[in-house]
Write an enzyme that holds these catalytic residues in place. Structure first.
Site, short mmCIF file in Angstrom:
data_model
loop_
_atom_site.label_atom_id
_atom_site.label_comp_id
_atom_site.label_asym_id
_atom_site.label_seq_id
_atom_site.Cartn_x
_atom_site.Cartn_y
_atom_site.Cartn_z
CE1 TYR A 1 -4.17 0.80 -1.06
CE2 TYR A 1 -6.24 -0.25 -1.72
CZ TYR A 1 -5.03 -0.28 -1.01
OH TYR A 1 -4.72 -1.39 -0.27
CB SER B 1 -2.09 -9.72 4.33
OG SER B 1 -3.16 -9.52 5.24
N GLY B 2 -1.57 -6.36 5.16
CA GLY B 2 -1.92 -4.98 4.83
C GLY B 2 -3.21 -4.45 5.39
CG HIS C 1 -5.87 3.90 7.39
ND1 HIS C 1 -6.72 4.67 6.64
CD2 HIS C 1 -5.86 2.68 6.79
CE1 HIS C 1 -7.18 3.98 5.62
NE2 HIS C 1 -6.69 2.75 5.69
CB CYS D 1 -7.83 -0.33 6.08
SG CYS D 1 -6.29 -0.92 5.35
#
Length: 408
Positions: free
Chosen positions: A311, A324-325, A329, A347
């Site tokens: 992505y 680390s992300g 959201h 996520c």
């Protein structure tokens, strides 16, 4: 007095000055004024009073290129010290104590690099002496990054986190210079580990989550402290103050595909979500985390987190959970899976409307706990605020100071 008598006094003072001098120290003789009774006209008056010896002090640091990073010691040649003040050019004062025998004063803090100092001492006979010295600049200066800005309000899971520019070998000495004071005596401890960046890091966390309304002050009295080999000296102090806000907690259930929001112990919202795809690198982290930052609309590129070209898009209402992300959201492209399947790249995604309302509600430092099956385990300690996944005893064991428990 006659000129002859003044000459004898001056010679006597010089002999005393030479006698009291010590190699490698600064020695001072303060000129004193003494009253003396001369003979009357018939020669039958009282004899002159014997003058007091000049006051002499020695300081362990002398000259204009003194090495910083050690305490200042002021020693009195004779008598007892009544007062010692060591100040810099900005009137900052080094605190210190006089020894039980009254002969020596030692600073409680080290001399800082690149600083002009003045030492003024007074004895119990009200005599005084003064000397000056300057420390040389540090070969290397260490600095600190602090996670909680002064005056901020944060959630109940927010630790105090300090990341250092250079290595810290003298961890115990550095930790002793750190102090956390709270409005309600919160129990907590410092713990050392490596940050996700690879730098040395020390965090202070309470034994349990903070109580809402707690006022916190952090004093980092590091000026002049030596980091140890490869780290250099600290050249300034740091402080911050903050308040603990509403007790708001989130639980993400990977099995139910729901995020539950509680405030002050009562559930206020349940949000359908789609979390990380089970069984690989795209799975979500589990365990206890704290919301690190609210970053709004950001670009998310899978290549930056080792997921190839999965992505590359702009993402709204982004709330960071790990370095680390992993984020919570808005994920409108995944609307069909909210509450039904975990298909994200790690996520916690939700609808635009849910994300907008949730983003407005939460504060940095709010705890997230991810439970259920299909995760890739807890993140490493330095990958965000992972200390909440350790038991209290395990956390205290990471302190560099014997006993482990910090101030509160």
């Amino acid at each position: 007095m006659s000129n002859t008598r003044r000459t004898r006094r001056t010679a006597l003072s010089r002999r005393r000055f030479r006698h009291a001098a010590v190699a490698g120290t600064a020695l001072l003789a303060a000129a004193l004024t003494a009253c003396g009774g001369g003979a009357d006209a018939a020669g039958g008056g009282k004899a002159a009073l014997k003058p007091k010896p000049d006051m002499a002090i020695s300081v362990n640091l002398t000259g204009d290129q003194v090495k910083a990073g050690g305490p200042v010691t002021v020693t009195l040649a004779e008598g007892r010290l009544a007062l010692v003040k060591v100040t810099d050019a900005k009137n900052g004062e080094l605190p210190g104590k006089i020894s039980d025998d009254g002969r020596t004063w030692t600073s409680e803090r080290n001399a800082s690099p690149g600083t002009d100092y003045q030492a003024v001492a007074q004895n119990t006979d009200s005599q005084s002496a003064t000397t000056r010295f300057r420390t040389s600049a540090a070969d290397k200066v260490n600095k600190v990054s602090i996670n909680v800005p002064k005056g901020s309000t944060v959630g109940v899971a927010m630790p105090v986190s300090l990341v250092f520019d250079n290595p810290v070998a003298n961890r115990a000495e550095v930790e002793k210079a750190l102090r956390v004071t709270t409005s309600n005596g919160t129990e907590g401890s410092w713990g050392w580990f490596k940050d996700y960046s690879g730098n040395d890091r020390v965090d202070w966390r309470p034994r349990e989550y903070w109580k809402s309304g707690t006022d916190v002050k952090v004093e980092m009295n590091l000026n002049g402290v030596d980091s140890g080999r490869g780290g250099g000296l600290f050249a300034r102090d740091y402080t911050t103050e903050f308040t603990i806000g509403k007790d708001r907690r989130m639980e993400v259930d990977l099995d139910a595909k729901r995020m539950t929001v509680s405030e002050d112990g009562a559930v206020v919202e349940t949000i359908p979500v789609s979390a990380g795809t089970p069984g690989g690198q795209k799975a979500s982290w589990s365990g206890k985390m704290a919301l690190m930052s609210k970053e709004g609309t950001i670009r998310m590129d899978s290549q930056t987190v080792g997921l190839g070209d999965s992505y590359d898009k702009m993402v709204d209402f982004s709330m960071r959970l790990t370095w680390s992300g992993m984020y919570a959201h808005a994920a409108p492209w995944n609307a069909g899976n909210f509450g039904r399947a975990n298909t994200s790249s790690g996520c916690v995604g939700m609808s635009d409307s849910d994300a907008r309302d949730f983003y407005a509600r939460v504060q940095v430092g709010d705890p997230f706990e991810v439970v259920g099956s299909g995760s890739k385990g807890n993140p490493e300690l330095g990958n965000g605020y992972g200390e909440w996944n350790l038991s209290w005893d395990a956390w205290k064991a990471k302190s560099a100071v014997a006993g482990g428990a910090g101030n509160g």
